[in-house]
Scaffold this active site. Structure first.
Site: not given
Ligand code: CA
Ligand code: CA
Length: 561
Positions: A278, A321
């Site tokens: 993330d 990401e």
């Protein structure tokens, strides 16, 4: 570092292949032809991304765990989905039917107990990105045993499981959630995204304390965790585990190393096959490399302890990401004042944020560009992960679900890995009356539409055929693309691997009924081709194959003997 320099035409069948064929009991659904080259594998992967809380509710008893109330704004409380629900669909063969190679779960670790309003209404940590305790499963999603059952079942089906790893920030500090110590997090300034420093050393969102990932000086275990674990009767055990980790690694007791220890423990105990990392551009890339190194070690430990459950020799996978990263002439991501090649810091793949807009234009332009960039260009030896819809992208390919079949063809026939976002295959609504912001993208899975049959069933059937074709043919995502005819569009993909050649020919817009498709020398006369879309077969004669099918799309490959 993995991902840095891998060749594409692979003198493969090394140790990994021996493991694949040598273990004697390939899981159901695993084709023995499955590639074990990581670049090929992940560029042809179909990764199913789901929000556990929004997928399937198998245990209504845990819906209000930790005393959380369902008093949030629309779609902003926990909605009841759980790990047992995902397990149920794995066991029912749902993911197999879509050709899924990996499931990406939103973070399952214990979330903040309270709620916050960031301007879009009262919100709980149903999405999993608001950590309170990295070492516990959130009881609203289930138990450790549920998680183990899920990963084991996926592996039995030959499906890998990716854990969503959050290291950049903690959850928000609410009335019910204590503050993190000042030597662990910063609370200002807010990121402005103008440079490296204003992207990394700052608060991504005002309510999310940013972990001091750059800090090397030792810090104490936060009292909020000491107190929690003492009550749970596991403080001594957790402390002993930390002592052993720091003794083994020699790392200082700095915040990021605690989190790396906690994140990699899940890999060592449960056998997760990879991470989706993330907010990867919001902390130092060197931290990603450290995380990967420890995760790879943990994965090796898990494999050594569970030889009967090892799928093959694929190494631990990490997809990042890096918001805004796309396929272009540069391999590195540009922060404005600094460029970083994330593939040199542990990433095997990056999510491709450009795809959903690019595929609105000429399909062949996108396919050609991706094939060239992955094959010969800036991304040679790397993998990408395309999507048409995702959990916090308010401008997906098709917000109104007007083109669910076209979305499937575009995503699943593109070079590069494919991320199916749960419900892409059922045209799950992305606009829910009364809902604000990203919660619109996170409605509960519309199984009821599927049960009613009709149009939803036809859409799912389309995605299944494409997914299975993709799974059977690594050339689809990882081969070299060639346009054979502009209109109606015909293209080929070819992948040479370990002395074997995988070839596919895809013809679009061919009309229903009888049709004759030129094969442009891809297949020799006398070859029997099978259409993966209709199941029909035909022999190549005079450089053409004639088939009668009810569909305009043909997915042709040599029929297995
Ligand atoms: Ca539940
Ligand atoms: Ca940060």
């Amino acid at each position: 570092m993995s991902g840095a320099r891998r060749t594409r035409a692979l003198p493969l069948l090394g140790a990994g292949a021996l493991l694949l064929f040598g273990c004697g009991h390939p899981a159901p659904g695993v084709t023995p032809l499955a590639s074990v080259d990581p670049v090929v594998f992940w560029n042809n992967a179909t990764i199913y991304f789901l929000l556990t809380d929004r997928f399937e509710n198998a245990s209504p008893g845990n819906d209000t765990a930790l005393g959380r109330k369902q008093d949030g704004a629309v779609l902003r409380s926990f909605e009841g989905g759980d790990l047992r629900g995902v397990l149920r669909r794995i066991e029912a063969g749902y993911f197999d039917s879509l050709g899924v190679t990996a499931i990406w779960l939103t973070p399952f670790v214990e979330q903040v107990h309270g709620s916050v309003d960031e301007g879009t209404g009262k919100t709980y940590g149903y999405h999993g990105y608001w950590t309170r305790d990295w070492t516990a499963v959130d009881p609203a999603l289930g138990t450790r045993d549920d998680l183990r059952a899920l990963v084991d079942a996926a592996h039995r089906h030959g499906i890998r499981v990716l854990m969503d790893a959050v290291i950049n920030h903690t959850g928000p500090e609410t009335a019910e959630d204590p503050r993190w110590p000042d030597d662990w997090v910063r609370r200002s300034p807010n990121c402005t995204y103008r440079s490296y420093a204003t992207t990394v050393t700052c608060n991504l969102v005002a309510t999310l304390p940013d972990i001091l990932t750059e800090r090397d000086a030792p810090v104490e275990l936060p009292s909020l965790l000491q107190d929690k674990w003492r009550l749970e009767g596991r403080l001594d055990r957790e402390r002993a585990g930390l002592d052993a980790f720091f003794a083994r690694t020699g790392y200082p007791r700095a915040p990021r190393y605690y989190v790396i220890k906690w994140l990699t423990d899940w890999v060592r105990e449960f056998g997760f096959d990879g991470y989706r990392v993330d907010t990867a551009k919001h902390f130092e890339e060197t931290v990603s490399a450290e995380l990967k190194r420890e995760a790879a070690r943990a994965f090796a430990d898990w494999k050594a302890a569970h030889p009967a459950q090892v799928l093959d020799g694929l190494p631990f996978y990490m997809v990042g990401e890096v918001y805004g990263f796309g396929v272009g002439p540069e391999r590195a991501y540009n922060f404005g004042d600094r460029s970083v090649d994330f593939f040199a810091y542990g990433y095997d793949a990056l999510i491709n944020f450009g795809f959903k807009a690019e595929v609105k234009g000429s399909l062949d332009s996108v396919f050609t560009k991706y094939s060239n960039t992955l094959g010969e260009g800036a991304l040679r030896g790397a993998a990408i992960l395309n999507y048409v819809t995702s959990h916090d992208d308010g401008s997906p390919y098709d917000l109104n679900r007007a083109d669910p079949l076209g979305a499937g063809s575009r995503l699943l026939l593109a070079p590069g890995g494919a991320q199916i976002y749960y419900g892409d295959e059922l045209a799950r609504p992305l606009n829910v009356p009364g809902t604000q912001g990203d919660a619109n993208l996170r409605s509960f899975m519309n199984w009821a539409d599927l049960e009613r049959g009709g149009r939803t069933g036809e859409i799912l059937s389309h995605w299944k055929k494409l997914g299975q074709f993709r799974r059977a043919h690594p050339a689809v995502g990882a081969g070299i693309h060639r346009r054979l005819q502009a209109a109606p569009y015909i293209f080929s993909r070819t992948l040479e691997e370990a002395g074997r050649i995988d070839r596919v020919l895809v013809a679009m817009d061919q009309g229903t009924g009888e049709k004759t498709i030129p094969v442009f020398g891809l297949f020799a006369d006398g070859t029997v081709l099978r259409d993966g879309y209709s199941g029909a077969s035909g022999m190549v004669r005079d450089g053409k194959v004639s088939l009668t099918t009810a569909f305009g799309l043909l997915l042709l490959s040599e029929r297995s003997p």
